[in-house]
Design a protein around this motif. Structure first.
Motif, PDB file in Angstrom:
ATOM      1  N   LEU A  83       0.839  -1.273   0.107  1.00 58.15           N
ATOM      2  CA  LEU A  83      -0.120  -0.007  -0.147  1.00 58.15           C
ATOM      3  C   LEU A  83       0.613   1.313  -0.107  1.00 58.15           C
ATOM      4  CD1 LEU A  83      -2.827   1.254   0.270  1.00 58.15           C
ATOM      5  CD2 LEU A  83      -2.654   1.255   2.666  1.00 58.15           C
ATOM      6  N   LEU A  84       0.631   2.280  -0.892  1.00 62.04           N
ATOM      7  CA  LEU A  84       1.274   3.465  -0.981  1.00 62.04           C
ATOM      8  C   LEU A  84       0.621   4.491  -0.236  1.00 62.04           C
ATOM      9  CD1 LEU A  84       2.868   3.151  -4.708  1.00 62.04           C
ATOM     10  CD2 LEU A  84       4.104   2.471  -2.586  1.00 62.04           C
ATOM     11  N   ALA A  85       1.191   5.479   0.374  1.00 60.63           N
ATOM     12  CA  ALA A  85       0.382   6.858   0.784  1.00 60.63           C
ATOM     13  C   ALA A  85       1.436   7.753   0.804  1.00 60.63           C
ATOM     14  CB  ALA A  85       0.195   6.422   2.349  1.00 60.63           C
ATOM     15  N   SER A  86       0.767   9.001   0.056  1.00 61.35           N
ATOM     16  CA  SER A  86       1.656  10.253   0.046  1.00 61.35           C
ATOM     17  C   SER A  86       1.201  11.214   0.937  1.00 61.35           C
ATOM     18  CB  SER A  86       1.280  10.906  -1.160  1.00 61.35           C
ATOM     19  OG  SER A  86       1.965  12.044  -1.484  1.00 61.35           O
ATOM     20  N   LEU A  87       2.215  11.605   1.902  1.00 65.56           N
ATOM     21  CA  LEU A  87       2.185  12.558   2.880  1.00 65.56           C
ATOM     22  C   LEU A  87       2.278  13.923   2.422  1.00 65.56           C
ATOM     23  CD1 LEU A  87       3.872  10.559   5.939  1.00 65.56           C
ATOM     24  CD2 LEU A  87       1.519  10.333   4.533  1.00 65.56           C
ATOM     25  N   ASP A  88       2.764  14.164   0.958  1.00 63.13           N
ATOM     26  CA  ASP A  88       3.119  15.462   0.562  1.00 63.13           C
ATOM     27  C   ASP A  88       1.889  16.259   0.231  1.00 63.13           C
ATOM     28  OD1 ASP A  88       4.363  17.280  -0.280  1.00 63.13           O
ATOM     29  OD2 ASP A  88       5.581  16.234  -1.879  1.00 63.13           O
ATOM     30  N   THR A  89       1.649  17.173   1.464  1.00 63.00           N
ATOM     31  CA  THR A  89       0.619  18.047   1.190  1.00 63.00           C
ATOM     32  C   THR A  89       0.942  19.403   0.525  1.00 63.00           C
ATOM     33  OG1 THR A  89       0.750  18.889   3.546  1.00 63.00           O
ATOM     34  CG2 THR A  89      -0.882  17.291   3.152  1.00 63.00           C
ATOM     35  N   ARG A  90       2.198  19.573   0.567  1.00 66.34           N
ATOM     36  CA  ARG A  90       2.839  21.247  -0.204  1.00 66.34           C
ATOM     37  C   ARG A  90       2.935  21.049  -1.753  1.00 66.34           C
ATOM     38  NH1 ARG A  90       4.743  23.941   4.354  1.00 66.34           N
ATOM     39  NH2 ARG A  90       4.494  22.742   6.207  1.00 66.34           N
ATOM     40  N   ARG A  91       3.385  20.005  -2.211  1.00 63.93           N
ATOM     41  CA  ARG A  91       3.849  19.999  -3.822  1.00 63.93           C
ATOM     42  C   ARG A  91       2.541  19.871  -4.560  1.00 63.93           C
ATOM     43  NH1 ARG A  91       5.918  16.420  -7.459  1.00 63.93           N
ATOM     44  NH2 ARG A  91       5.955  14.538  -5.693  1.00 63.93           N
ATOM     45  N   PRO A  92       2.050  20.705  -5.288  1.00 62.53           N
ATOM     46  CA  PRO A  92       1.045  20.478  -6.286  1.00 62.53           C
ATOM     47  C   PRO A  92       1.006  19.333  -6.848  1.00 62.53           C
ATOM     48  CG  PRO A  92       1.910  22.735  -6.657  1.00 62.53           C
ATOM     49  CD  PRO A  92       2.842  21.883  -5.711  1.00 62.53           C
ATOM     50  N   ALA A  93      -0.258  18.434  -6.948  1.00 65.38           N
ATOM     51  CA  ALA A  93      -0.453  17.237  -7.475  1.00 65.38           C
ATOM     52  C   ALA A  93       0.597  16.100  -7.245  1.00 65.38           C
ATOM     53  CB  ALA A  93      -0.230  17.448  -9.092  1.00 65.38           C
ATOM     54  N   ALA A  94       1.239  16.134  -5.988  1.00 65.57           N
ATOM     55  CA  ALA A  94       2.101  15.196  -5.244  1.00 65.57           C
ATOM     56  C   ALA A  94       1.424  13.832  -5.109  1.00 65.57           C
ATOM     57  CB  ALA A  94       2.825  15.707  -3.989  1.00 65.57           C
ATOM     58  N   MET A  95       0.246  13.878  -4.448  1.00 65.43           N
ATOM     59  CA  MET A  95      -0.544  12.801  -4.202  1.00 65.43           C
ATOM     60  C   MET A  95      -0.989  12.087  -5.364  1.00 65.43           C
ATOM     61  SD  MET A  95      -2.711  14.091  -0.883  1.00 65.43           S
ATOM     62  CE  MET A  95      -2.080  14.327   0.936  1.00 65.43           C
ATOM     63  N   GLU A  96      -1.604  13.029  -6.499  1.00 65.77           N
ATOM     64  CA  GLU A  96      -2.049  12.604  -7.805  1.00 65.77           C
ATOM     65  C   GLU A  96      -0.829  11.760  -8.356  1.00 65.77           C
ATOM     66  OE1 GLU A  96      -5.041  11.794 -10.722  1.00 65.77           O
ATOM     67  OE2 GLU A  96      -5.238  12.302  -8.576  1.00 65.77           O
ATOM     68  N   GLN A  97       0.247  12.320  -8.314  1.00 65.94           N
ATOM     69  CA  GLN A  97       1.346  11.576  -9.065  1.00 65.94           C
ATOM     70  C   GLN A  97       1.653  10.207  -8.462  1.00 65.94           C
ATOM     71  OE1 GLN A  97       5.215  13.656  -8.444  1.00 65.94           O
ATOM     72  NE2 GLN A  97       6.137  11.970  -9.492  1.00 65.94           N
ATOM     73  N   LEU A  98       1.606   9.736  -7.163  1.00 58.98           N
ATOM     74  CA  LEU A  98       1.984   8.756  -6.646  1.00 58.98           C
ATOM     75  C   LEU A  98       0.778   7.851  -6.881  1.00 58.98           C
ATOM     76  CD1 LEU A  98       3.776   7.101  -4.811  1.00 58.98           C
ATOM     77  CD2 LEU A  98       2.176   7.653  -2.879  1.00 58.98           C
ATOM     78  N   ARG A  99      -0.904   8.511  -7.209  1.00 52.24           N
ATOM     79  CA  ARG A  99      -1.791   7.454  -7.401  1.00 52.24           C
ATOM     80  C   ARG A  99      -1.508   6.864  -9.010  1.00 52.24           C
ATOM     81  NH1 ARG A  99      -6.014   7.675 -10.311  1.00 52.24           N
ATOM     82  NH2 ARG A  99      -5.647   9.589 -11.071  1.00 52.24           N
ATOM     83  N   VAL A 100      -1.214   7.858  -9.786  1.00 49.00           N
ATOM     84  CA  VAL A 100      -0.938   7.435 -11.065  1.00 49.00           C
ATOM     85  C   VAL A 100       0.124   6.468 -11.207  1.00 49.00           C
ATOM     86  CG1 VAL A 100      -0.266   8.388 -13.460  1.00 49.00           C
ATOM     87  CG2 VAL A 100      -1.940   9.694 -12.180  1.00 49.00           C
ATOM     88  N   LEU A 101       1.342   6.814 -10.478  1.00 52.00           N
ATOM     89  CA  LEU A 101       2.396   5.707 -10.474  1.00 52.00           C
ATOM     90  C   LEU A 101       1.857   4.401  -9.950  1.00 52.00           C
ATOM     91  CD1 LEU A 101       5.230   8.006  -9.457  1.00 52.00           C
ATOM     92  CD2 LEU A 101       4.976   6.794 -11.698  1.00 52.00           C
TER      93      LEU A 101
END
Length: 527
Positions: free
Chosen positions: A133-151
């Motif tokens: 399971l992957l989880a992005s904790l990067d709330t600062r960089r724009p689209a960081a969470m979306e990038q991890l979801r796509v990857l």
């Protein structure tokens, strides 16, 4: 990686190998050149000083002066010390903990944390069959969470659903709960980075660590960072106590000084290296293999492992059966070209072959186009099934049609046809006459070596001595060596320790007992 360092050290060692004896002045001159080469390769100055001191200490001792080939012995000492700097053994990601095992990815912005997170997830899923399971904790960089979801979708791994209003600590709590309830084996947390180290970043990362209690904290560092990579590694290690380092963009750095510096400066192992943009371009870091590559000794073990990954047992059996019959059609040639491409092309393979450095440089100088494989595969794909199975059908009109279909000139079809014919002829000779026939194909020295080797067991000592002199070896130098006094009729002991003892053990040059680097955490105290 390490190309410039490898070239410089190669020139230094070529000068040493040609000498029958080395004095203190020769060693000093070589050490000066080695120091310059390491500094130019972006190795930290403190590591350079410690490294050169250690090599000099061994190089001016009895270990070299008693050696039959002092130049070669110095190369071996440098190789030993490079392995010590890089870490003696390969260290993999440790998953020996209750599920879900949490991995915390930390590092500066732009170092490749998010991409590396997805690469590690793919590696664990494919090679170790783990549910990740992957989880992005990067709330600062724009689209960081979306990038991890796509990857995550690309590599076929689940990602934690995005909730825009949550803080990094709240996301970490939710990810831990989801990982436990969802029956995941591994949870990977991708944290935020900054363009530089600041107190706010460190406080946030420390609070995430306290909540998530990760089993592994992996620092992701860009290999192109150079000298500053050590400061980054030390800063994160001081606050978080990292467990390992992942180096990215290793394929784009010809110097590699960051890798040589970080392990020695922090004492933490480099666990993985990113060698390309693709999701499977992640390799284990093997210190001894990297040291061999730096000194131009090649890396046959990695080459064999790559071949094993890309060549299935079924394909190997089919090829062996065809080899036995002596048949080799254009489908077989296409399969060979595709395998070579997967293994990194000619450049990638040359880098792993011992002594192939000069050949690789010659190829680079001749501007050999690596895309020739793609063109040749396209040509074969433009043929019909019958044409691939029976290349004799390729008359002028067929060749013109194939050239139009592949978007190449007819001359390229002719070149490929000639290349295939040569390989097919070689296969036929091997199938009929075995190794002796293959040796005859090479002619000259190679043919004589393979085809007409005498039976050494039936020769008397005088004939053996004469052969040694012809090969440029002085038989008198071999007398008195531990290996020369071993009874040849006895079976070799199966225990390696017994074998070493029977051969003189610690008295052999280059084995054991040298003090480690002083004052660097990765290399222990000087004895």
């Amino acid at each position: 990686m390490f190309e410039s360092l490898s070239d410089r050290l190669g020139k230094i060692f070529d000068g040493l190998r040609g000498r029958g004896a080395l004095n203190a002045a020769d060693v000093d001159a070589a050490m000066r050149e080695i120091r310059r080469a390491l500094i130019e390769a972006d190795v930290s100055l403190e590591v350079v000083r410690a490294f050169v001191e250690q090599v000099r200490e061994r190089a001016v001792g009895a270990e070299v002066t008693r050696s039959i080939t002092p130049g070669q012995q110095v190369v071996k000492i440098v190789n030993d010390e490079l392995v010590s700097v890089l870490g003696s053994d390969a260290v993999t990601i440790d998953l020996n903990a209750p599920s879900p095992v949490t991995l915390l990815m930390v590092g500066l912005q732009g170092s490749g944390k998010t991409t590396t997170t997805a690469k590690i997830a793919k590696r664990l899923k494919d090679k170790q069959k783990k549910k990740v399971l992957l989880a992005s904790l990067d709330t600062r960089r724009p689209a960081a969470m979306e990038q991890l979801r796509v990857l995550g979708e690309q590599v076929g791994v689940d990602t934690l659903p995005i909730v825009a209003t949550e803080t990094p600590v709240e996301i970490a709590r939710r990810a831990e709960r989801e990982g436990r309830l969802g029956g995941y084996d591994v949870l990977i947390l991708d944290t935020a980075g900054r363009t530089h180290i600041d107190e706010e970043l460190m406080v946030e990362t420390v609070s995430i660590k306290e909540i998530a209690t990760p089993h592994e904290i992996l620092l992701v560092v860009d290999a192109l960072t150079g000298q500053d990579a050590i400061n980054v590694a030390r800063s994160f290690d001081a606050r978080l106590d990292i467990t390992g380092i992942v180096m990215t963009r290793v394929d784009g750095d010809g110097r590699g000084g960051a890798a040589l510096s970080m392990r020695a400066a922090t004492g933490k192992p480099i666990k993985l290296i990113g060698v390309g943009e693709k999701m499977d371009a992640l390799e284990d870091f093997h210190p001894s293999r990297i040291a061999d590559r730096i000194l131009g000794m090649g890396d046959i073990v990695s080459l064999v492992e790559k071949a094993a990954e890309h060549v299935t047992a079924e394909d190997a059996q089919k090829m062996a059966a065809k080899l036995k019959k002596g048949s080799f059609d254009l489908d077989d040639l296409r399969a060979q070209l595709q395998q070579m491409k997967k293994m990194g092309g000619m450049g990638g393979l040359m880098g792993m072959l011992p002594g192939a450095g000069q050949m690789k440089k010659a190829m680079a100088g001749a501007n050999i186009d690596e895309k020739v494989f793609d063109r040749q595969i396209a040509i074969i794909n433009s043929m019909t099934k019958k044409e691939r199975a029976n290349p004799d059908l390729l008359n002028a009109s067929r060749r013109k049609r194939i050239a139009t279909g592949a978007g190449v000139e007819v001359s390229e079809i002719n070149k490929l046809s000639k290349q295939h014919r040569q390989m097919a002829d070689m296969m036929k000779k091997v199938s009929k006459g075995g190794m002796g026939s293959l040796a005859g194909m090479f002619g000259g020295k190679m043919g004589g070596m393979l085809g007409g080797m005498p039976d050494l067991s039936k020769m008397d000592p005088k004939q053996l001595e004469q052969m040694a002199r012809q090969a440029g070896i002085n038989p008198d130098q071999l007398k008195g060596l531990p290996s020369a006094d071993l009874p040849m009729t006895d079976k070799l002991p199966t225990d390696v320790n017994k074998l070493l003892k029977s051969a003189g053990g610690p008295g052999l040059p280059g084995l054991g007992g040298a003090p480690r680097f002083p004052g660097l955490p990765g290399l222990g105290k000087k004895k």
